[in-house]
Design an enzyme around this catalytic site. Sequence first.
Site, PDB file in Angstrom:
ATOM      1  N   GLY A 236       0.860  -1.163   0.000  1.00 41.06           N
ATOM      2  CA  GLY A 236       0.000   0.000   0.000  1.00 41.06           C
ATOM      3  C   GLY A 236       0.903   1.221   0.000  1.00 41.06           C
ATOM      4  O   GLY A 236       2.063   1.113  -0.358  1.00 41.06           O
ATOM      5  N   SER A 237       0.393   2.396   0.384  1.00 46.17           N
ATOM      6  CA  SER A 237       1.276   3.560   0.463  1.00 46.17           C
ATOM      7  C   SER A 237       0.475   4.814   0.735  1.00 46.17           C
ATOM      8  O   SER A 237      -0.722   4.891   0.447  1.00 46.17           O
ATOM      9  CB  SER A 237       2.075   3.785  -0.839  1.00 46.17           C
ATOM     10  OG  SER A 237       2.888   2.698  -1.152  1.00 46.17           O
ATOM     11  N   ASN A 238       1.181   5.824   1.255  1.00 45.72           N
ATOM     12  CA  ASN A 238       0.729   7.206   1.241  1.00 45.72           C
ATOM     13  C   ASN A 238       1.782   8.020   0.511  1.00 45.72           C
ATOM     14  O   ASN A 238       2.979   7.715   0.580  1.00 45.72           O
ATOM     15  CB  ASN A 238       0.625   7.794   2.657  1.00 45.72           C
ATOM     16  CG  ASN A 238      -0.217   6.959   3.591  1.00 45.72           C
ATOM     17  OD1 ASN A 238      -1.389   6.740   3.336  1.00 45.72           O
ATOM     18  ND2 ASN A 238       0.377   6.508   4.686  1.00 45.72           N
ATOM     19  N   ASN A 508      -4.113   5.046  -1.486  1.00 51.08           N
ATOM     20  CA  ASN A 508      -4.612   3.782  -2.049  1.00 51.08           C
ATOM     21  C   ASN A 508      -6.107   3.755  -2.304  1.00 51.08           C
ATOM     22  O   ASN A 508      -6.661   2.687  -2.558  1.00 51.08           O
ATOM     23  CB  ASN A 508      -4.207   2.580  -1.192  1.00 51.08           C
ATOM     24  CG  ASN A 508      -2.717   2.509  -0.946  1.00 51.08           C
ATOM     25  OD1 ASN A 508      -2.278   2.378   0.180  1.00 51.08           O
ATOM     26  ND2 ASN A 508      -1.926   2.631  -1.999  1.00 51.08           N
ATOM     27  N   ARG A 537      -7.905   5.740   6.180  1.00 52.86           N
ATOM     28  CA  ARG A 537      -6.554   6.285   5.971  1.00 52.86           C
ATOM     29  C   ARG A 537      -6.587   7.448   4.992  1.00 52.86           C
ATOM     30  O   ARG A 537      -5.906   8.462   5.186  1.00 52.86           O
ATOM     31  CB  ARG A 537      -5.600   5.178   5.508  1.00 52.86           C
ATOM     32  CG  ARG A 537      -4.159   5.629   5.363  1.00 52.86           C
ATOM     33  CD  ARG A 537      -3.188   4.457   5.474  1.00 52.86           C
ATOM     34  NE  ARG A 537      -3.530   3.349   4.621  1.00 52.86           N
ATOM     35  CZ  ARG A 537      -3.137   3.230   3.334  1.00 52.86           C
ATOM     36  NH1 ARG A 537      -2.397   4.172   2.783  1.00 52.86           N
ATOM     37  NH2 ARG A 537      -3.477   2.174   2.631  1.00 52.86           N
TER      38      ARG A 537
END
Length: 801
Positions: A236-238, A508, A537
């Site tokens: 995943g990621s930000n 995401n 998130r």
Amino acid sequence: MRTTRARRLLVAAVALLTASAALPAAAADRPARQDRPSHGSLSAVIRYTEYGIPHVLAGDYADLGFGTGWAQAADQVCTLADGFTTVRGDRSRFFGSTAATDLSLSSAGDNLSSDLYFRGVRQSGTVEGLLTEPAPLGPSRQVKDLMRGFAAGYNTWLARHRITDPACAGAAWVRPVTTLDVATRYYALSVLGGQGGAVDEITAAAPPTGAVPERGVDARALIKAVQDRSATSGMGSNAVAFGGATTANGRGLLLGNPHYPWQGGRRFWQSQQTIPGELNVAGASLLGTPTVAIGYTSQVAWSHTVATGVPFSLTRLALDASDPTVYLVDGRPERMTRRTVTVAVRGGAPVTRTQWWTRYGPVVADPDGEPPLPWTATTAYAFNDPNAANFRFADTSLGFARARSTADVRASLDRHQGLPWVNTVAADSAGHTLFTQSQVLPRITDDLVARCSTDLGKVTYPQAGLAVLDGSRGACVPGRDADAVQAGIFGPARMPVLQDAPYVENSNDSAWLTNADRPLTGYERIFGSVGTQRGLRTRGAIEDVAAMAERGGLTVQDLQQQEFANRVPAGDLAAADAARGCAALPGGRARGGDGTVVDVSAACPVLAAWDRTMNAGSRGALLFDRFWRKLAATVPTAPRWRVPFSAADPVHTPNTLNTATPEFAKALADAVAELRTAGIPLDSRLGEHQFVVRDGQRLPVPGGTEALGIWNKIEPVWDAARGGYADVAFGSSHIQAVGWDGGHCPVARTLLTYSQSSNPHSPHHSDQTRLFSAGSWVTARFCEKDILSSPALKSVRVHAS
């Protein structure tokens, strides 16, 4: 030739200067280490600074690959060797056919399935064929040189060193590699979101024998499988980029926070790569690859987030009534292609299986899968993955490494079109920002689905973005955009893009709320949804970064603070309600899932006093975490909240916890009982029970799980017998906060959470993990003056002959 010779002379001069600066005066006239490089052979200079970060200096791309391969092997030889065993299809030979893989290069459930797939790729010459395509459809000469050099560097390190990592010391499966091995590893990464996620279904597909009952596919189960595939991928990621109007000096800022596995072959590895006058880039590479995937140059920085686009589609085949390996297209029969693969197995006879391929891709079937995919006498399903014809990932990344602006980043995306399953977020020193979902997707338009969707696809496409097309009609295939480098994919003009917004952010979810004030719409459903509920998130991230942009005057320090703020959006939304609901329970008691009545009264003040963070010192964080996980697992989103989702206010809805559901009291009772049984006080500090063990010492780990909505995402492994969360499966990995101050050097702070080496005997096995535990950072050394002034500087000259 003159340019290469000049670069080699410059590399030699810098190497001499580095050696002189790094060694005592009496030793400055001696080689730093190893022999001096021979003229004409592959060679590089590797300067190591704090935390074992290598700065690879080379005269050309082959030399750069050589130095990178050498340095990666020094840190990660066992993990690399394991991955190369995978892509050669040799896991069953060395580890047995039934053992599980680490899932880093495919979703294969066991070694046999993995080997059958990768052996099939080798036998078909798939990667070799892609390597012969002219650029930009195939790889450039520079990428080929990088891969050739990487293989040589890895092999040379292997030949000259004794392995000390107990994970593979003396192992027969640690072998020299070829350029094709390196290329196949790139290929495995490209198809990870497509064929790589369907390996079991590809290798298990077999035509029916005898009487097989006709049955369809459960649409709801298929939708859940597509959604779960993304949620459980371990990635995943930000990422957020701020424009010049929001920063203290009018220049851009970028914070990248990818969430990747902490163990195995999908780890990042940190370096700087320099070819004087040609390329100078720092950042992180995925293991086994010689290009920087996430990083920065002197003028631009970028990161990636896993995208919502579905990189594959299904095609329903209408089979010939007399032969289930023949399918009909426009009434004409076409015979499937047999791909017979044999795999060597340790301690047993070789296993031979047949895979079945069509014009639409491989047949996928698994009667025991989730969901079950049938192959009956009349129907089968083929899997279309356009990334199976994509070897442009490396050149796209290499274009970033040479970029000087967000415009250059976008130009590389438009030319190479090689990113398989990620978005790109970028900022530059001129104050520009960029978000783009430039990923390789099958060219499934809403119009094509309207004309060609099966009944199954009419359910799965709107809800999950998965198209199921009618393969009996030849016209029901993805077409070609005029600006697409490859047939059957979208061209750059179709991609969701937002440029020069005050901020662009992705966590995401789809591109829709990249900037809440400038929502992106108008893209095809396969890219992602519009107007639907966002994850916690995403909601928390937008709240944070929008407030930062509004405040203005931002610096790199603000990015660092955002990374370790550890604010829990779920806590802000629900903790107070949960505390009040707890206090309202009759007699302070609740019945758990096993029917046991639990006194939960002591939990109420703990929830009320909790500071709503997942900092290591936070009291009550662990209690809320265990409660929230249980509630989220049993109560769907809609009934969990009293105020429902509204597309008119997507950042702040839904909200207000519904404590009237029986599951609320049950989840609270179960969380309290669980902690008490484990001997964990309800108000204990998080770091006392969320940790990793390195060198025999517990290191507290800040951050939290996806369901909490926290930016600093950590997916820890619960083991009550060992004291709580005693390991981390995946989460924050290579973090970078990058800006510019008008000088020649970027202002960068980085952190590789799990450290550079997986070898427990390495001094860089846990040093950055200790920094992560403490919320500290590495001050990046990008310019020569900063590299040469490192008190840890060590120069190594490496060469092939």
